[in-house]
Design a protein around this motif. Structure first.
Motif: not given
Length: 66
Positions: A20-33, A43-53
């Protein structure tokens, strides 16, 4: 803005390693919407996660907060 480094994206989800431009290294586990989106800052990365529930993501947040 995020650029996929390794992983997969479809019209339903984004999964894998991103930069990411602002986050640097990151991992995503995202459902759209689906919200909320949980942001886990390490310390070394950001993780984004969500659920369908919605309640599942809120439970993850509570577990991490403890």
């Amino acid at each position: 803005t995020f650029r996929r480094v390794n992983g997969g994206s479809t019209d339903r989800y984004d999964i894998g390693h991103y930069r990411g431009r602002e986050t640097g290294k990151c991992m995503m586990f995202l459902y759209h919407g689906y919200e909320p989106i949980l942001k886990i800052q390490l310390e070394d990365q950001t993780i984004f996660v969500n659920s369908q529930q919605e309640r599942q993501t809120e439970e993850w947040f509570e577990l991490l907060r403890e």
